[in-house]
Design a protein around this motif. Sequence first.
Motif, PDB file in Angstrom:
ATOM      1  N   ARG A   5      -4.991  -4.952  -4.888  1.00  5.42           N
ATOM      2  CA  ARG A   5      -3.894  -5.659  -5.554  1.00  5.42           C
ATOM      3  C   ARG A   5      -4.416  -6.349  -6.803  1.00  5.42           C
ATOM      4  NH1 ARG A   5       1.469  -6.671  -3.786  1.00  5.42           N
ATOM      5  NH2 ARG A   5       1.159  -8.301  -5.322  1.00  5.42           N
ATOM      6  N   LEU A  50      -1.824 -12.794  -1.283  1.00  9.08           N
ATOM      7  CA  LEU A  50      -1.275 -11.479  -1.610  1.00  9.08           C
ATOM      8  C   LEU A  50      -1.992 -10.842  -2.798  1.00  9.08           C
ATOM      9  CD1 LEU A  50       0.781  -9.305  -1.054  1.00  9.08           C
ATOM     10  CD2 LEU A  50       2.475 -10.588  -2.335  1.00  9.08           C
ATOM     11  N   HIS A  53      -9.660 -12.695   0.324  1.00  6.92           N
ATOM     12  CA  HIS A  53      -8.445 -12.452   1.090  1.00  6.92           C
ATOM     13  C   HIS A  53      -8.695 -12.653   2.586  1.00  6.92           C
ATOM     14  CE1 HIS A  53      -5.663  -9.976   3.467  1.00  6.92           C
ATOM     15  NE2 HIS A  53      -4.765 -10.476   2.644  1.00  6.92           N
ATOM     16  N   ARG A  99      -6.672 -15.438   4.555  1.00  8.38           N
ATOM     17  CA  ARG A  99      -5.706 -14.941   5.548  1.00  8.38           C
ATOM     18  C   ARG A  99      -6.041 -15.508   6.922  1.00  8.38           C
ATOM     19  NH1 ARG A  99      -1.452 -10.322   5.957  1.00  8.38           N
ATOM     20  NH2 ARG A  99      -1.206 -10.251   8.173  1.00  8.38           N
ATOM     21  N   ALA A 159       7.773 -15.526  -0.821  1.00  9.72           N
ATOM     22  CA  ALA A 159       7.818 -14.333   0.041  1.00  9.72           C
ATOM     23  C   ALA A 159       8.647 -14.636   1.278  1.00  9.72           C
ATOM     24  CB  ALA A 159       6.405 -13.925   0.446  1.00  9.72           C
ATOM     25  N   ARG A 217      -0.771  -0.843  -6.936  1.00 15.66           N
ATOM     26  CA  ARG A 217      -2.184  -1.015  -6.607  1.00 15.66           C
ATOM     27  C   ARG A 217      -3.036  -0.535  -7.768  1.00 15.66           C
ATOM     28  NH1 ARG A 217      -0.385  -3.462  -2.770  1.00 15.66           N
ATOM     29  NH2 ARG A 217      -1.034  -3.343  -0.601  1.00 15.66           N
ATOM     30  N   ALA A 234       8.482  -1.049   5.442  1.00 19.52           N
ATOM     31  CA  ALA A 234       9.095  -2.177   4.722  1.00 19.52           C
ATOM     32  C   ALA A 234       8.196  -3.405   4.701  1.00 19.52           C
ATOM     33  CB  ALA A 234      10.446  -2.521   5.337  1.00 19.52           C
ATOM     34  N   HIS A 276      -2.835  -6.305   3.712  1.00 16.70           N
ATOM     35  CA  HIS A 276      -1.786  -7.199   3.198  1.00 16.70           C
ATOM     36  C   HIS A 276      -0.507  -7.128   4.025  1.00 16.70           C
ATOM     37  CE1 HIS A 276      -4.001  -8.495  -0.328  1.00 16.70           C
ATOM     38  NE2 HIS A 276      -4.358  -7.234  -0.531  1.00 16.70           N
ATOM     39  N   CYS A 311       2.633  -7.720   6.002  1.00 17.01           N
ATOM     40  CA  CYS A 311       3.420  -8.957   5.892  1.00 17.01           C
ATOM     41  C   CYS A 311       3.129  -9.958   7.011  1.00 17.01           C
ATOM     42  CB  CYS A 311       4.903  -8.596   5.897  1.00 17.01           C
ATOM     43  SG  CYS A 311       5.953 -10.048   5.783  1.00 17.01           S
TER      44      CYS A 311
HETATM   45  C1  HEM Z   1      12.688  -8.663   5.243  1.00 19.42           C
HETATM   46  C2  HEM Z   1      11.796  -9.543   4.833  1.00 19.42           C
HETATM   47  C3  HEM Z   1      10.414  -9.221   4.326  1.00 19.42           C
HETATM   48  C4  HEM Z   1       9.904  -8.053   3.834  1.00 19.42           C
HETATM   49  C5  HEM Z   1      10.616  -6.709   3.665  1.00 19.42           C
HETATM   50  C6  HEM Z   1       8.524  -8.306   3.497  1.00 19.42           C
HETATM   51  C7  HEM Z   1       7.642  -7.360   2.993  1.00 19.42           C
HETATM   52  C8  HEM Z   1       6.315  -7.580   2.695  1.00 19.42           C
HETATM   53  C9  HEM Z   1       5.395  -6.573   2.215  1.00 19.42           C
HETATM   54  C10 HEM Z   1       5.752  -5.121   1.940  1.00 19.42           C
HETATM   55  C11 HEM Z   1       4.178  -7.167   2.058  1.00 19.42           C
HETATM   56  C12 HEM Z   1       2.882  -6.468   1.605  1.00 19.42           C
HETATM   57  C13 HEM Z   1       2.809  -6.285   0.122  1.00 19.42           C
HETATM   58  C14 HEM Z   1       1.682  -5.381  -0.311  1.00 19.42           C
HETATM   59  O1  HEM Z   1       1.041  -4.726   0.506  1.00 19.42           O
HETATM   60  O2  HEM Z   1       1.406  -5.304  -1.527  1.00 19.42           O
HETATM   61  C15 HEM Z   1       4.326  -8.554   2.416  1.00 19.42           C
HETATM   62  C16 HEM Z   1       3.319  -9.480   2.368  1.00 19.42           C
HETATM   63  C17 HEM Z   1       3.491 -10.806   2.698  1.00 19.42           C
HETATM   64  N1  HEM Z   1       4.634 -11.400   3.213  1.00 19.42           N
HETATM   65 FE1  HEM Z   1       6.387 -10.505   3.582  1.00 19.42          FE
HETATM   66  N2  HEM Z   1       8.229  -9.613   3.778  1.00 19.42           N
HETATM   67  C18 HEM Z   1       9.355 -10.205   4.296  1.00 19.42           C
HETATM   68  C19 HEM Z   1       9.483 -11.497   4.732  1.00 19.42           C
HETATM   69  C20 HEM Z   1       8.473 -12.434   4.728  1.00 19.42           C
HETATM   70  C21 HEM Z   1       8.604 -13.771   5.247  1.00 19.42           C
HETATM   71  C22 HEM Z   1       9.832 -14.352   5.955  1.00 19.42           C
HETATM   72  C23 HEM Z   1       7.428 -14.388   5.013  1.00 19.42           C
HETATM   73  C24 HEM Z   1       7.165 -15.797   5.450  1.00 19.42           C
HETATM   74  C25 HEM Z   1       6.239 -16.508   5.260  1.00 19.42           C
HETATM   75  C26 HEM Z   1       6.531 -13.429   4.342  1.00 19.42           C
HETATM   76  C27 HEM Z   1       5.232 -13.673   3.917  1.00 19.42           C
HETATM   77  C28 HEM Z   1       4.369 -12.723   3.409  1.00 19.42           C
HETATM   78  C29 HEM Z   1       2.989 -13.020   3.008  1.00 19.42           C
HETATM   79  C30 HEM Z   1       2.304 -14.362   3.080  1.00 19.42           C
HETATM   80  C31 HEM Z   1       2.451 -11.806   2.559  1.00 19.42           C
HETATM   81  C32 HEM Z   1       1.033 -11.588   2.029  1.00 19.42           C
HETATM   82  C33 HEM Z   1       0.125 -11.090   3.112  1.00 19.42           C
HETATM   83  C34 HEM Z   1      -1.272 -10.748   2.611  1.00 19.42           C
HETATM   84  O3  HEM Z   1      -1.461 -10.474   1.429  1.00 19.42           O
HETATM   85  O4  HEM Z   1      -2.178 -10.744   3.451  1.00 19.42           O
HETATM   86  N3  HEM Z   1       7.214 -12.261   4.188  1.00 19.42           N
HETATM   87  N4  HEM Z   1       5.646  -8.787   2.814  1.00 19.42           N
END
Ligand code: HEM
Length: 406
Positions: free
Chosen positions: A61, A93, A100, A104, A247, A300, A350, A356, A358
Motif C-alpha cells: 500500500r 492501512l 504495520h 495492527r 473507515a 497497490r 469486500a 490489511h 478489514c
Molecule cells: C461494509 C463496511 C466495510 C467494508 C466493505 C470495509 C472494507 C475494507 C477493506 C476492503 C479493507 C482493506 C483495504 C486494502 O486491502 O487495501 C479494509 C481495511 C480496514 N477497515 Fe474496513 N470495511 C468496512 C467497515 C469497517 C469498519 C466498521 C471499521 C471499523 C473500525 C473498519 C476498519 C478498517 C481498518 C482499521 C482497516 C485497515 C486494516 C489494516 O490495514 O490492517 N472497516 N476495510
Amino acid sequence: MSIAPAPAFDPWQRAFIADPYPAYAGLRAQGPVTYFEPTGQWLVPHYDDVRALLRDRRLGRTYLHRFTHEEFGRTAPPAAHEPFHTLNGNGLLDLEAPDHTRIRRLVSLAFTPRTVERLAPTITRLAEDLVAGFVADGGGDLVAAVAEPLPVAVIAEMLGVPEADRPLLRPWSSAICGMFELNPTEETARRAVDASVEFSSYLRGLIARRRRDLGDDLISALITAHDDEDRLTEQEMISTCVLLLNAGHEATVNTTANGWFTLFRHPAELARLRADPAGLLPTAVEELLRFDTPLQMFERWVLDDIEVGGTVIPRGSEVALLFGSAHRDPARFDRPDVLDLGRTENPHLAFGAGIHYCLGAPLARLELVASFGALLRRAPELRLTTEPEWNPGYVIRGLRELLVEV
Ligand code: HEM
C-alpha cells in the motif's frame, strides 16, 4: 455477426459510476490486465488475480518502507500536502511490515472481538431508534436518516467522541476520502489538507484529555495498549483514530444505501427477504456486499516485478484491483450477475484479504444486520420514491441520497 464493443472503463463518467458492470465484463474479456493510460495503472479485473495480489508481499500500500520517491521513479507530493500524508501515512492501512505488524497488533489489543460483541445491544437499540423515528416521519432520505447516523454513532461511541462533536466527523472524513479517488484535483487536495489539520488537532486534544482521565473507550484502550514495552506514538494514535473513525463508517453507509437500492431493483428477492428476515439476513448482507460492493477498487504499488497472466508488471508500477469486477467473475461465482440473497458459496472480497483484511468486518456485519433487520420489520412496505443519484466518486461508490416512503 458483429459484436457491439463493451462500454469503456471511464471512472469519471456518471453513466459508468451508475453501472460499471458491463465495462468490467469487457475488461475481463480483454485479458488478465489492461494498462489504463489516464491513471497510469494496470487494471486487474479477474477474481483469482485480485485475491492473489491482495496477499502478495511483492506489492504494498506504500513503497516508502523500502524506497524513496525518487528511487521508485515517482515525485514526492508537494510540501503543502504534507499534513494529509503524515496523517494517512501513519495509520495502519497505509503502512507495511514491520510497522504495520506492530501497529495492527497494538490496535487489535484494543479493538477485540469482545469489544465488538459487547456493543451488539447498543447497535441494535440505535438502529431500532433511528428506524422508529424514520417510520414516524413517513420516510425521507434513508442515507441521512439511517445509513449514515448509525455507523457514525457507533464508531464515535466506541472511541468516546462526545455527542456534540459528532457532526464534525462526516465532513472531515469525506474531505479526506476525496484523496482516495483517482487523480484528485488540487482543490480536493486542499480540502483534504485542511481537514487533516483540523481533525488531527481535534484528536490531539481528545487524546490529551483521555491521558489525564482514562475511560472505558477505545482511545483509552489504545493509550494503554502495549506489547513488550512498545506503545503507539502520538502520531500513530492520531492516525489510527482518524482511520478508525473514517473507515468505521464510510463503507457501511454506502453498503446500506446501495444495498437497499439493489433490493428495490430486485422485488422478488426483496419479497423473499421480507418473508424470512431472520433466516435470510446473514447471507443477504454478504450477497449485497458482493453484488454492488461499496469499495470498487484498491490500489497497490509493485515493489518487485510481478507477472499477471503472462504480462510482466515492473517495480514502480501501480495496480488497480477491481473488487467490483472480481465479484462478477463467472470463473468464481455461479451466475454472478444474479442477485441471490440465499447464496451460501460466496467468497467475496469486500473486506479485502491478506495483512490489511478489514479490522472492522465483524462490526460492519453487526451494523448491517441491525439496520436492515430494523427496516424490514418496522417498514414492511418501504419503497423507492425517486430514482437516486450517485456521488461522483468511483473508488468509494455510494448514493447521494435514497428517497423512500414507508
Ligand atoms: C461494509 C463496511 C466495510 C467494508 C466493505 C470495509 C472494507 C475494507 C477493506 C476492503 C479493507 C482493506 C483495504 C486494502 O486491502 O487495501 C479494509 C481495511 C480496514 N477497515 Fe474496513 N470495511 C468496512 C467497515 C469497517 C469498519 C466498521 C471499521 C471499523 C473500525 C473498519 C476498519 C478498517 C481498518 C482499521 C482497516 C485497515 C486494516 C489494516 O490495514 O490492517 N472497516 N476495510
